[in-house]
Design an enzyme around this catalytic site. Structure first.
Site, PDB file in Angstrom:
ATOM      1  N   HIS A   1     -22.185   0.770  28.072  1.00 29.90           N
ATOM      2  CA  HIS A   1     -22.015   1.545  26.839  1.00 29.90           C
ATOM      3  C   HIS A   1     -21.002   0.858  25.932  1.00 29.90           C
ATOM      4  CE1 HIS A   1     -19.278   3.061  29.941  1.00 29.90           C
ATOM      5  NE2 HIS A   1     -18.399   3.277  28.970  1.00 29.90           N
TER       6      HIS A   1
ATOM      7  N   HIS B   1     -18.387   1.671  22.846  1.00 29.81           N
ATOM      8  CA  HIS B   1     -17.647   2.731  22.163  1.00 29.81           C
ATOM      9  C   HIS B   1     -17.568   2.405  20.671  1.00 29.81           C
ATOM     10  CE1 HIS B   1     -15.547   4.376  25.891  1.00 29.81           C
ATOM     11  NE2 HIS B   1     -15.949   3.201  26.340  1.00 29.81           N
TER      12      HIS B   1
END
Ligand code: AMP
Length: 142
Positions: A103, A105
């Protein structure tokens, strides 16, 4: 490096087994709010395909994730009247990674306002719902 664990919390969110504040979805990518935001609008962008992190992701999946991170960064600038954006991405525990599905951010920033520490405080559901609404609207506006 350990292999991908399909029971990680983000895999469960991708399968719809756990809830999230969804911001964006296409055939390869999914984005939702971080529930412990370091600043308002803190969003996580994930490939749908399993990947532990930057070290095992297919380059084309990473490319899609970065393209969506850019869209969300632009929307975050508008939705939160931000002055800048911080992008973070952690790899393996030693690199600061806690959840092992890749992922990125995307964190809207205001001049002179420091980020909260990572995972410091769970944000209230009504605040997260409002932030998600603002980001989705800014994305739709282009
Ligand atoms: P890291 O793996 O270090 O990039 O950190 C994982 C991030 O996921 C942290 O910023 C957490 O606040 C966030 N997080 C953990 N659980 C959830 C969840 N259920 N929904 C949204 N964000 C989460």
């Amino acid at each position: 490096m350990p292999s991908y664990d399909p029971n990680n919390i983000f895999a469960k969110i991708l399968r719809g087994e756990l809830p999230c504040y969804k911001i964006y979805e296409d055939d390869k990518t999914f984005a939702f709010l971080d529930i412990m935001p370091r600043a308002p609008g803190h969003t996580l962008v994930l490939p749908k395909a399993p990947a532990r992190n930057m070290l095992d992701v297919a380059p084309e999946d990473l490319g899609h994730v970065i393209g969506v991170a850019q869209k969300i960064a632009k929307a975050g600038m508008k939705a939160f009247a931000a002055d800048g954006i911080t992008i973070q991405q952690f790899n393996e525990g030693a690199g600061g990674q806690v959840v092992f599905h890749l992922h990125v951010h995307v964190i809207p920033r205001r001049e002179g306002v420091p980020m909260k520490p990572p995972a410091s405080e769970k944000e209230k559901p009504d605040v997260l719902a409002d932030h998600a609404k603002k980001l989705v609207a800014a994305l739709a506006a282009g």
